[in-house]
Design a protein around this motif. Structure first.
Motif, PDB file in Angstrom:
ATOM      1  N   HIS A 177      32.214 -26.223   4.180  1.00 35.65           N
ATOM      2  CA  HIS A 177      31.216 -25.153   4.030  1.00 35.65           C
ATOM      3  C   HIS A 177      30.094 -25.588   3.079  1.00 35.65           C
ATOM      4  O   HIS A 177      28.935 -25.221   3.261  1.00 35.65           O
ATOM      5  CB  HIS A 177      31.875 -23.882   3.493  1.00 35.65           C
TER       6      HIS A 177
ATOM      7  N   GLU B 288      33.081 -21.477  11.110  1.00 39.33           N
ATOM      8  CA  GLU B 288      34.392 -21.845  10.572  1.00 39.33           C
ATOM      9  C   GLU B 288      34.974 -23.059  11.295  1.00 39.33           C
ATOM     10  O   GLU B 288      35.570 -23.932  10.676  1.00 39.33           O
ATOM     11  CB  GLU B 288      35.360 -20.659  10.677  1.00 39.33           C
TER      12      GLU B 288
ATOM     13  N   HIS C 101      37.311 -16.620  12.424  1.00 38.93           N
ATOM     14  CA  HIS C 101      37.625 -18.028  12.157  1.00 38.93           C
ATOM     15  C   HIS C 101      38.011 -18.806  13.414  1.00 38.93           C
ATOM     16  O   HIS C 101      38.077 -20.018  13.381  1.00 38.93           O
ATOM     17  CB  HIS C 101      38.766 -18.148  11.148  1.00 38.93           C
TER      18      HIS C 101
ATOM     19  N   ARG D  32      41.051 -23.969  16.263  1.00 40.68           N
ATOM     20  CA  ARG D  32      41.022 -24.612  14.943  1.00 40.68           C
ATOM     21  C   ARG D  32      41.647 -25.996  15.017  1.00 40.68           C
ATOM     22  O   ARG D  32      41.140 -26.952  14.442  1.00 40.68           O
ATOM     23  CB  ARG D  32      41.724 -23.733  13.902  1.00 40.68           C
TER      24      ARG D  32
END
Ligand code: ZN
Length: 270
Positions: free
Chosen positions: A152, A184, A240, A246
């Motif tokens: 980030h 994210e 997210h 992810r």
């Protein structure tokens, strides 16, 4: 993971010295660590952290500092290769709650990055939670969490954070969530880019580490968390990304090591 080897900002010897000093002076080792680490791998123990730092936290604190040092080594080399200068962030370790330029935050929120003060905030109890609640133990899983927050910071330096923030204010909450998901997942991919380079430079990864990180990424996907909390999942409310997403983006960064492969905003499917 093999951290604390030569080339990593804070050496094992320095850490030992700090812990020994702390035993003698009775001071919080993390504060001492902060005092001696200087501009490299600066770690604060935030206001909420004082007086509550015990032995296991010291261990985690120096681990966090090593990971931070490794992210600095990598990003100071990788960012200039895409035309940007790296500015080192501060990592604030806290327990309970913390005051940042982004407001007052409780540890329940989990680790976070505040673009306004350029600091990453980490409540070390999250590591325990990662192990116990999310079933994702291991040092690489913990390093991934830190590297995600540093991701980030990289987005902030690249100006992506500002652009996304402005865009989110103009759209519906559903579309704002979708932008947040891309943000994210990009941080996950950037965490993978760090691991790729750290491994190439210092043979960081041991057998099983990658699986450990991917397990952690999979454990903290929105779908998994929502299912556990309420029994069902609502993709429009994700901020997210799902566990599968992810894992996919972390793996992509890990395999390529190239920032340009982390363009989640341009990707048709996540
Ligand atoms: Zn994040």
């Amino acid at each position: 993971m093999r951290l604390g080897r030569p080339g990593i900002a804070i050496s094992g010897g320095g850490i030992l010295l700090i812990v020994a000093l702390a035993l003698v002076t009775g001071q919080d080792p993390l504060e001492l660590l902060n005092a001696v680490s200087g501009p490299s791998a600066s770690v604060d123990s935030g206001p909420g952290g004082q007086g509550q730092v015990g032995a296991p936290t010291d261990e985690l604190g120096k681990f966090a500092a090593s990971v931070l040092g490794s992210t600095e080594d990598v990003w100071e080399r990788v960012l200039p290769s895409v035309g940007h200068r790296y500015r080192r962030p501060t990592l604030v370790l806290f327990t309970g709650e913390v005051q940042s330029a982004c407001g007052f935050t409780s540890a329940a929120v989990g680790p976070f990055y505040c673009p306004l003060d350029g600091k990453a905030y980490l409540d070390l109890s999250f590591f325990n939670e990662l192990k116990q609640r999310f079933g994702a133990p291991g040092d690489f899983a913990q390093a991934y969490v830190i590297a995600h927050e540093i991701g980030h910071h990289v987005q902030n330096l690249l100006g992506i954070a500002d652009q996304v923030d402005a865009a989110r204010r103009r759209v519906s909450s559903e579309d704002a969530n979708a932008l947040s998901v891309r943000m994210e997942l990009q941080a996950d991919c950037l965490a993978g880019v760090w691991a790729y380079h750290a491994n190439r430079d210092a043979n960081l990864l041991e057998p099983g580490d990658v699986e450990e990180g991917l397990r952690a990424a999979g454990a903290i996907g929105d779908d998994r968390i929502q299912k556990r909390a309420q029994g069902y999942t609502v993709p429009e409310t994700w901020t997210h990304g799902s566990s599968a997403m992810r894992v996919r983006w972390l793996r992509r960064g890990l395999q390529s090591g190239d920032v340009r492969d982390c363009d989640t905003f341009d990707a048709d499917s996540l």
